[in-house]
Design a protein around this motif. Structure first.
Motif, mmCIF file in Angstrom:
data_model
loop_
_atom_site.group_PDB
_atom_site.id
_atom_site.type_symbol
_atom_site.label_atom_id
_atom_site.label_comp_id
_atom_site.label_asym_id
_atom_site.label_seq_id
_atom_site.Cartn_x
_atom_site.Cartn_y
_atom_site.Cartn_z
ATOM 1 N N GLU A 1 0.787 -1.271 0.011
ATOM 2 C CA GLU A 1 0.166 -0.098 -0.218
ATOM 3 C C GLU A 1 0.848 1.286 -0.040
ATOM 4 O O GLU A 1 1.877 1.247 0.719
ATOM 5 N N HIS A 2 0.400 2.190 -0.679
ATOM 6 C CA HIS A 2 1.004 3.422 -0.656
ATOM 7 C C HIS A 2 0.413 4.128 0.251
ATOM 8 O O HIS A 2 -0.836 4.713 0.174
ATOM 9 N N ALA A 3 1.301 4.850 0.872
ATOM 10 C CA ALA A 3 0.925 5.610 2.104
ATOM 11 C C ALA A 3 1.807 6.879 2.375
ATOM 12 O O ALA A 3 2.387 7.090 3.259
ATOM 13 N N PRO A 4 1.743 8.057 1.672
ATOM 14 C CA PRO A 4 2.561 9.084 1.209
ATOM 15 C C PRO A 4 2.381 9.904 2.683
ATOM 16 O O PRO A 4 3.052 10.898 3.151
ATOM 17 N N GLN A 5 0.986 9.695 3.210
ATOM 18 C CA GLN A 5 0.742 10.888 4.371
ATOM 19 C C GLN A 5 1.391 10.224 5.827
ATOM 20 O O GLN A 5 0.962 10.823 6.746
ATOM 21 N N VAL A 6 1.854 8.873 5.799
ATOM 22 C CA VAL A 6 2.088 8.288 7.214
ATOM 23 C C VAL A 6 3.104 9.131 7.968
ATOM 24 O O VAL A 6 2.805 9.259 9.058
ATOM 25 N N TRP A 7 4.018 9.733 7.134
ATOM 26 C CA TRP A 7 5.045 10.643 8.173
ATOM 27 C C TRP A 7 4.575 12.096 8.545
ATOM 28 O O TRP A 7 4.731 12.113 9.631
ATOM 29 N N ASP A 8 3.401 12.404 7.700
ATOM 30 C CA ASP A 8 2.691 13.752 8.369
ATOM 31 C C ASP A 8 2.125 13.180 9.545
ATOM 32 O O ASP A 8 1.954 14.037 10.802
#
Length: 279
Positions: A78-85
């Motif tokens: 799964e692509h989760a670009p928001q995880v670090w924010d």
């Protein structure tokens, strides 16, 4: 046929390249570990050099773990670009995977978790914790929330959920416990004993006690000033090893009625342990 052969060759080359990168990372890790060991064992080690070598050693290990984890990426991850924010904005802190002696820490459940793909990174917020297995800077293979495996959407719900004030929750639980304890049991200890005996239970313990529930054993003098000795009883189930304990003062509600199930605060709870139909 030519296209399949080209694809197979590309895959083979990619595997070889990854294996070579892994070997280089391991060589670098071993080199820095040796340098660190040599520096530490010197008669007068340079603290600054030791500190820097330790930082380099940790970085090389992280580099190796990232290489191995990212190499295990699959199309279904799964692509989760928001995880670090989400981690940063909601107060999550990454756990240091090292103890003071430089060994990797395996948190509870780690034996299971470490069998999975990706670069495992652990985060905490108060008493909450999550483990995320990255197969890319923002690609996730698995996530573990402490209660089970979760997908990217569920992980985001956990990360962005309101922070729980553990101290407030404990105070609330204690207040609820005190409120329950304040409700008197509906039977006296004598009535409780009669009720249980009628249900087929055996009275295996029966002794006087103080007004605090302390049993007065035979031959032990009654404490001075104790004008109303109570009664302490033990009841045994006829079919299993379940035992009920209670004590009480004459004509007053029984106190501390309990079994292995825990406190019994109502007649329904008592009848459930006695095996009687509920009213």
């Amino acid at each position: 046929m030519a296209d399949r052969m080209t694809t197979a060759l590309e895959d083979h080359v990619a595997v070889q390249a990854q294996e070579e990168l892994d070997r280089q990372a391991e060589q670098l890790r071993c080199l820095t570990a040796d340098l660190l060991d040599q520096q530490v064992t010197l008669p007068a080690p340079n603290d600054r050099v030791v500190e820097r070598l330790d930082e380099i050693h940790r970085l090389t290990v992280r580099h190796g773990r990232a290489l191995r984890g990212y190499a295990q990426r699959r199309p279904e991850d799964e692509h989760a670009p928001q995880v670090w924010d989400d981690l940063r904005e909601h107060g999550w802190t990454e756990l240091d995977p090292w103890t003071n002696d430089g060994k990797l820490v395996i948190p509870p459940g780690g034996t299971l978790l470490d069998r999975t793909r990706g670069w495992r990174r652990d985060f905490e917020r108060g008493y909450q914790s999550v483990s995320v297995f990255f197969t890319g800077p923002d690609t996730i293979a698995y996530s573990w929330s402490g209660t089970g495996w979760v997908d990217a959407d569920k992980l985001r719900q956990v990360l962005t959920s309101p922070r729980v004030d553990l101290a407030a929750e404990i105070r609330k639980g204690l207040a609820e416990q005190r409120a329950l304890d304040a409700v008197p049991f509906p039977l006296t200890v004598d009535q409780l004993a009669e009720h249980a005996i009628a249900a087929g239970w055996a009275l295996t313990g029966d002794a006087p006690c103080t007004d605090k529930g302390v049993t007065i054993w035979p031959g032990v003098p009654v404490p001075a000033g104790l004008h109303r000795p109570g009664r302490s009883i033990t009841l045994q189930s006829p079919t299993n090893h379940v035992t009920i304990y209670a004590w009480g003062l004459p004509r007053e509600p029984a106190q501390h009625v309990r079994s292995w199930h825990g406190p019994l605060r109502t007649l329904d709870a008592l009848d459930h342990v006695l095996g009687l139909p509920r009213s």
